[in-house]
Design a protein around this motif. Structure first.
Motif, short mmCIF file in Angstrom:
data_model
loop_
_atom_site.label_atom_id
_atom_site.label_comp_id
_atom_site.label_asym_id
_atom_site.label_seq_id
_atom_site.Cartn_x
_atom_site.Cartn_y
_atom_site.Cartn_z
N ARG A 14 7.75 -4.06 -4.19
CA ARG A 14 7.07 -3.12 -5.07
C ARG A 14 6.52 -4.11 -6.12
O ARG A 14 6.84 -5.26 -6.33
N GLU A 33 0.89 -0.96 -0.11
CA GLU A 33 0.08 -0.05 0.07
C GLU A 33 0.94 1.19 -0.12
O GLU A 33 2.09 1.38 0.49
N ARG A 34 0.27 2.16 -0.40
CA ARG A 34 0.99 3.80 -0.57
C ARG A 34 -0.10 4.57 -0.30
O ARG A 34 -1.30 4.45 -0.88
N THR A 35 -0.03 5.92 0.20
CA THR A 35 -0.78 7.05 0.52
C THR A 35 -1.04 7.65 -0.85
O THR A 35 -2.10 8.14 -1.05
N ASP A 36 -0.16 7.76 -1.72
CA ASP A 36 -0.34 8.47 -3.01
C ASP A 36 0.45 7.89 -4.15
O ASP A 36 1.28 7.27 -3.79
N GLU A 37 0.64 8.73 -5.07
CA GLU A 37 1.41 8.12 -6.39
C GLU A 37 3.11 8.40 -6.28
O GLU A 37 3.47 7.68 -6.82
N GLU A 53 4.28 8.51 -3.03
CA GLU A 53 5.16 7.77 -1.85
C GLU A 53 5.47 6.26 -2.24
O GLU A 53 4.98 5.60 -3.11
N PRO A 54 6.75 5.82 -1.61
CA PRO A 54 7.10 4.49 -1.76
C PRO A 54 6.08 3.40 -1.15
O PRO A 54 5.27 3.76 -0.38
N TRP A 55 6.20 2.40 -1.66
CA TRP A 55 5.19 1.31 -1.33
C TRP A 55 5.61 0.77 0.01
O TRP A 55 6.96 0.70 0.42
N THR A 56 4.79 0.43 0.86
CA THR A 56 4.87 -0.29 2.30
C THR A 56 4.08 -1.45 2.31
O THR A 56 2.94 -1.49 1.77
N HIS A 110 -4.29 2.44 -4.41
CA HIS A 110 -3.22 2.58 -3.45
C HIS A 110 -2.89 1.39 -2.82
O HIS A 110 -2.23 1.08 -1.57
#
Length: 849
Positions: free
Chosen positions: A551, A530-534, A536-539, A564
């Motif tokens: 990723r 998931e990520r907060t926006d385009e 931001e890195p993936w977590t 997201h």
């Protein structure tokens, strides 16, 4: 003898007039000559209700004794012996006293109904079992007396006794519901306008649903297919395409224009399992319609317009919302489309709305049948049988001295074609039919060894052979593919049923779901990113397996879930047909992630609410219980400093004694408040060591008057693993509480005994006791049961004691004292390696302190 009929007067709150309405009906029935008796009616001291009892026959009540007090209950045996036509039974949710025929009054009513007696009863909406949590959230009061919903739903008649909140509050203010001393408290707590409005809405909605059930039953019994527009029901036809969200929102706006509108979203799938719907999009649309207060339905039907209309008429819908067709212009030659067909066949009782959207005429895609993946070895075997088999058969037939005839030769070649279709599918069978036709012409049709045919009948025979071969090969290939598809769809249905079951069971383990994905698709690892926006890195929200992807680009398979979220699988590349089930898993993973976070937020909100409750109670304690000793201290100090009065030594000593007593009381209250604060914040860290009870318990009795407690601590008891200071404080609070409620001159018994690897300490008083339903409540912070003695503190002693005991790994509970009173049972762990419990006969006599 038939079963009796049940009629229930349902109200939103006490005082709306349920009992009065029931008694009014009884008078009407008596006037018509009906044998009607009062089995049990509770007037609650209301004069107008008592007047309505005049002129009605009353069955004598059964008097039960419990804990020294007598209670009247309905005498079921007397009512059965009297056997009236109609019996009035008030308060259906009432819990009977111990010793009654049944634990609940609704069970008594069930016996009367089984005996053929009609029953008229009353019930408040808050006593329905399914609404317990809702009512508690609204009013803050948990209803302990409840009735199963099914009991009420089986009633033959339910009549709502309605009253506006303002009218009910006026009735209470006039003293028509409660006695004057209880009116102010009731109006400011349970009977607030907001509470009454919410309870009234619950009663109206529940009754409306019950009326709707009656209506559906009536329509089914009389085979009524036309729509009765009792209220707006809007059916939304979904295709699984992106336009579904627009349709759901549009239908919701239509439903909101009228009171009681209902939205039902329906997706119709073909029975052969072939569909172009996106599982991810359907999951999103299901969540959307449920968030907007509607319901989602999945229906199987090959004729989509007919299935949609059948569903709409079955639920008594008034409107149907469909999207404009996504088909391209040339595709209309295949038919008018679902929207036009539904609008044409809907009839005058169903309105059809065609809603435009951004996907109109962009193409909807055709359902694609998944072919059977036969495998390389089977396809190779099919080509060998289809091509090499006819050649080998021709050589065999030409080298044996046997004239089988052209018909038998064709059947042999046809058998090879069928075998090629079974092994390799349609293409090897097609090649087999072509090669077989050429070989039949060359070797077995005059003139031999030439591709010409002399006899026209042989031309027809070879043509028929080729046609039959192709037809049989096509049917065999289709059957093989359908068998493979059925097996695959069965496997998919098992996976999807697991997902549906996990939704119904409310499972919230994201790791368990990802592990199921890994097992289903034989992957090495699965991660939900998931990520907060385009930007931001993936977590990783969760993952299973070694070396999960960080990723989506690094994974062998990635399935996006919205903008997201993404499901990343590592191990192998999946075929396209597996992505449908993977999409369902991905959508469910997103739902489970949201649910986990909502549960966490709800837990945080609960903790904040508890903290607010503690702070509110603390303020109340500070404003009253803490100010009382402060006022006493200040008054005594002011008196001592006064120059106007000459105090004697006795008066001065008395004032100083009052100051000391107030300071001690203040110190005790502040100590309990600080201890409760430590427990709430989780900062209590006990230092566990082996301790003898006879060293701790006598020290804990220092705060009670001499002779108010009898101590019985055998020296042979094993040591216990506790924090000495916490145990002393806990025992002191328990004993002080028992002494407060114990009668004058009756000491509290404090006894200990060993039970296996546990040690029990019992504090026994002979006070008024506590009912079973209130035993857990006495351990809540700021709670004092019944009429607590004046100066009894802020109600924290037992809460602090239980907190300390549980922090040390023990338990603290309450049980009844035989003969009356309350016994506090404190259970602790025995230290390992200590002395074992000895028989009771070897225990020493107890000591009085």
């Amino acid at each position: 003898m038939g079963r009796g009929k049940l009629r229930i007067y349902l109200g939103a709150a006490p005082g709306v007039g349920k009992t009065y309405a029931m008694l009014s009906e009884a008078h009407r029935r008596v006037e018509r000559g009906t044998d009607c008796v009062v089995a049990f009616v509770e007037t609650h001291g209301r004069p107008r209700t008592e007047v309505m009892l005049r002129g009605l026959e009353k069955v004598p009540r059964r008097i039960l004794e419990y804990r020294g007090t007598t209670f009247p209950e309905m005498d079921v045996d007397a009512v059965l012996a009297r056997k009236p036509a109609v019996a009035l039974v008030d308060e259906l949710a009432h819990t009977n006293m111990p010793g009654s025929r049944n634990p609940k009054r609704w069970q008594d009513v069930a016996e009367l109904l089984a005996a053929g007696i009609d029953v008229v009863s009353t019930l408040n909406i808050q006593h329905l079992e399914s609404l317990g949590d809702v009512v508690e959230a609204i009013t803050g009061v948990r209803q302990r007396e409840t009735v199963p919903d099914e009991v009420v739903r089986r009633a033959d008649q339910i009549e709502l006794v309605d009253m506006s909140p303002e009218a009910l509050r006026r009735r209470m203010a006039h003293g028509n519901v409660y006695t004057p001393d209880k009116v102010d408290a009731a109006l400011s707590n349970y009977f607030r306008p907001g509470n009454l409005t919410a309870l009234r809405e619950l009663a109206l909605l529940w009754t409306a649903d019950r009326v709707d059930e009656y209506l559906q039953q009536y329509r089914g019994e009389h085979n009524i297919r036309s729509t009765w527009q009792a209220r707006e029901r809007i059916v939304v036809g979904l295709t699984g395409g992106p336009e579904g969200r627009t349709l759901i929102r549009r239908a919701t706006r239509l439903a909101e224009k009228g009171a009681g509108g209902e939205v039902l979203a329906v997706y119709i799938a073909r029975s052969d399992g072939l569909t172009a719907a996106s599982p991810k999009e359907l999951a999103v649309q299901r969540t959307l319609v449920e968030d907007l207060g509607g319901t989602f339905h999945h229906v199987i039907g090959d004729d989509i317009p007919s299935a949609l209309l059948e569903f709409a008429r079955g639920v008594n819908a008034t409107q149907i919302v469909l999207g404009s067709s996504r088909r391209r212009t040339w595709q209309y030659v295949l038919g008018p489309g679902v929207g036009q067909t539904v609008a044409r066949d809907s009839g005058p009782d169903l309105d059809v709305h065609i809603v435009t959207h951004g996907e109109v005429a962009k193409g909807r895609g055709l359902p694609v049948a998944r072919g059977a993946r036969l495998g390389r070895s089977r396809i190779l075997g099919g080509w060998l049988v289809g091509v090499a088999g006819p050649v080998a058969l021709a050589l065999l037939l030409t080298h044996i001295d046997a004239d089988l005839g052209l018909a038998n030769d064709m059947l042999l070649f046809l058998a090879l074609t069928v075998g090629a279709a079974l092994l390799g599918g349609f293409l090897p069978a097609l090649a087999s039919a072509a090669v077989g036709s050429l070989l039949l012409n060359w070797f077995f049709t005059p003139p031999l060894h030439r591709l010409t045919i002399a006899d026209p009948l042989n031309i027809v025979a070879i043509a028929v052979f080729f046609g039959v071969a192709m037809s049989v090969a096509s049917v065999v290939d289709l059957a093989a593919r359908r068998t493979h598809q059925a097996a695959r769809l069965r496997a998919e249905s098992e996976v999807l049923s697991y997902l549906a079951g996990s939704v119904l069971r409310g499972e919230t383990s994201l790791e368990a779901l990802l592990e199921r994905v890994r097992e289903t698709f034989s992957m090495e690892s699965v991660a939900l990113l998931e990520r907060t926006d385009e930007v931001e890195p993936w977590t990783r929200a969760a993952s299973v397996g070694p070396h999960p992807a960080v990723r989506p680009e690094e994974a062998d398979v990635d399935m996006p879930v919205g903008d997201h979220l993404a499901l990343a699988l590592s191990g192998r590349v999946l075929p396209a047909e597996d992505r449908r089930v993977l999409g369902a898993f991905a959508a469910q993973a997103a739902v489970v992630l949201d649910r986990q976070r909502l549960v966490g937020e709800a837990e945080e909100a609960r903790k904040l609410a508890e903290g607010n409750k503690i702070r509110t109670s603390l303020l109340a304690a500070v404003s009253h219980d803490l100010r009382t000793p402060l006022a006493s201290i200040k008054a005594s100090v002011s008196s001592l400093r006064s120059d106007d009065v000459e105090w004697s030594e006795e008066d001065r000593a008395e004032l100083l004694e009052g100051i000391e007593a107030g300071a001690d009381r203040l110190d005790h209250l502040v100590g309990n408040l600080l201890d409760m604060s430590r427990l709430q914040t989780g900062t209590v860290t006990p230092l566990i060591r082996p301790v003898d009870l006879d060293e701790v318990v006598p020290m804990a009795l220092g705060g009670v008057p001499d002779g108010s407690a009898e101590l019985d601590i055998p020296e042979t008891l094993p040591m216990v693993e506790v924090d000495k200071g916490l145990l002393e404080r806990a025992v002191a609070n328990i004993v002080e509480n028992a002494v407060k409620y114990s009668p004058e001159g009756v000491p509290v018994a404090v006894a200990a005994s060993a039970l296996g690897d546990r040690v029990e300490l019992r504090v026994v008083d002979r006070g008024p006791g506590v009912p079973d339903e209130a035993k857990d409540g006495i351990f809540e912070p700021f709670q004092r049961f019944g009429d607590a003695p004046r100066g009894a503190g802020v109600g924290l002693g037992l809460a602090v004691a239980r907190g300390f005991v549980e922090a040390m790994g023990g338990t603290l509970g309450a049980e009844d004292t035989p003969g009356g009173g309350l016994t506090m049972v404190l259970t602790l762990r025995a230290a390992p390696g200590g002395p074992q419990a000895v028989p009771a006969a070897d225990l020493p006599a107890h000591a009085v302190t």
